[in-house]
Design an enzyme around this catalytic site. Structure first.
Site, short mmCIF file in Angstrom:
data_model
loop_
_atom_site.label_atom_id
_atom_site.label_comp_id
_atom_site.label_asym_id
_atom_site.label_seq_id
_atom_site.Cartn_x
_atom_site.Cartn_y
_atom_site.Cartn_z
N LYS A 150 -23.20 16.31 6.54
CA LYS A 150 -22.26 16.56 7.63
C LYS A 150 -22.11 15.34 8.53
CE LYS A 150 -19.41 18.96 10.05
NZ LYS A 150 -18.07 19.25 9.51
N SER B 251 0.82 -1.21 0.00
CA SER B 251 0.00 0.00 0.00
C SER B 251 0.86 1.26 0.00
CB SER B 251 -0.96 -0.02 1.19
OG SER B 251 -1.85 -1.10 1.08
#
Length: 324
Positions: free
Chosen positions: A207, A155
């Site tokens: 949100k 990764s």
């Protein structure tokens, strides 16, 4: 004659008894004085030992790294460790940058090895390290920079490794995992069974996106997927930029799918250039078998701070922040 005993009692004694009592009292007094002197001496040495330890810690903090580096008077290979999770707590990018800058200042460095052993981590810090390695390489073209993988370089670690001139690995190393992941849990079904109502107040319809106690809408799920896809594309572009035409993705479409390869498999698909260790590379490639570790060392205060930071890291951070 009468004498006053330690308990305040008056006692009649003869001259022989008086002398015996005075002798015993004197012996007790001398013994107690001796014990007190011994205790005082012991605590004095303990205090000196504590001050010595504190002094050594202070010297270590002020040294701030491998100051013996400047004393190396013959050609050698610089080694910089890329290990552990790639994140701000580990200060990964800073360690690599400072280590490379210190190595470039030595006229006796014949090559730089990034010794990689990391499962990955932050996309942001991986990109910062990638960009800085390429910048430093461009400014110091006469010093080769290679990555030597140990157990794992996956990764974000591979993101950084792709900035090097060459990548070496062990046939059994784990490499690749060129993908992005973000996960978490949803507890809305459990809350319904328990009769618990979530009262979340937000300004902005997205949100509260990612809150495990609030149902996720298809639109919000797509937002997450678009972000991960965007970061993945940045990852792929950087690897292709660093590795050039070495990556054989046309023949191996799984290369950028997030799968992991062994070092031997990675060499077949172009993720790895050669097999080797820090010993074979320093000795046979750089012709400088003497190695000096240029990885900056943590100060005492930073080490303590990192330990507290690790303890305070929450599961919410892992959910909200994607990683390689």
């Amino acid at each position: 004659m009468k004498i006053r005993l330690p308990n305040g009692e008056l006692k009649e004694v003869g001259s022989e008894q008086q002398g015996s009592w005075e002798q015993r009292t004197l012996e007790k007094l001398l013994l107690e004085t001796y014990k007190q002197n011994r205790r005082a001496s012991l605590w004095k040495w303990v205090g000196r030992a504590v001050w010595l330890v504190l002094f050594l810690i202070l010297i270590s903090v002020m040294a701030g790294g491998n100051k013996n580096v400047g004393a190396i008077a013959k050609k050698h290979t610089a080694v910089i460790d890329l290990d552990g999770v790639i994140d701000s707590n580990n200060d990964t990018a800073t360690k690599i940058i400072e280590g490379m800058e210190a190595a470039y200042k030595s006229p006796n460095v014949k090559g730089i090895i990034l010794r990689a052993n990391s499962p990955g981590g932050s996309p942001v810090i991986s990109k910062v390290a990638f960009d800085e390695i390429r910048r430093l390489k461009a400014a110091n073209k006469n010093i080769p920079v290679v990555v030597v993988m140990e157990d794992v370089c996956a990764s974000g670690c591979y993101y950084i490794a792709s900035a090097a001139d060459k990548i070496y690995a062990n046939p059994s190393s784990l490499v690749g995992s060129i993908g992005v992941i973000s996960g978490g849990f949803g507890f809305t079904g459990l809350m319904e069974k328990l009769g618990v109502e979530r009262r979340l107040k937000t300004a902005g319809e997205n949100k509260g996106m990612g809150d495990p106690f609030t149902p996720e809408s298809p639109e919000q799920n797509q937002i997450w997927q678009d972000m991960l896809t965007d970061i993945h594309q940045q990852f792929v572009a950087a690897v292709k930029e660093g590795r050039g035409n070495k990556i054989k993705d046309a023949e191996n479409p799984d290369v950028f799918s997030g799968r992991v390869y062994t070092g031997e498999q990675g060499k077949t698909v172009g993720l790895v250039d050669e097999f080797g260790s820090i010993y074979t590379v320093s000795r046979d490639v750089f012709k400088a078998p003497d190695m000096v570790n240029y990885t900056p060392k943590d100060s005492f205060s930073n080490s303590l701070g990192r330990q507290f930071g690790v303890q305070l890291k929450s599961a919410t951070d892992a959910y909200l922040q994607p990683s390689w």
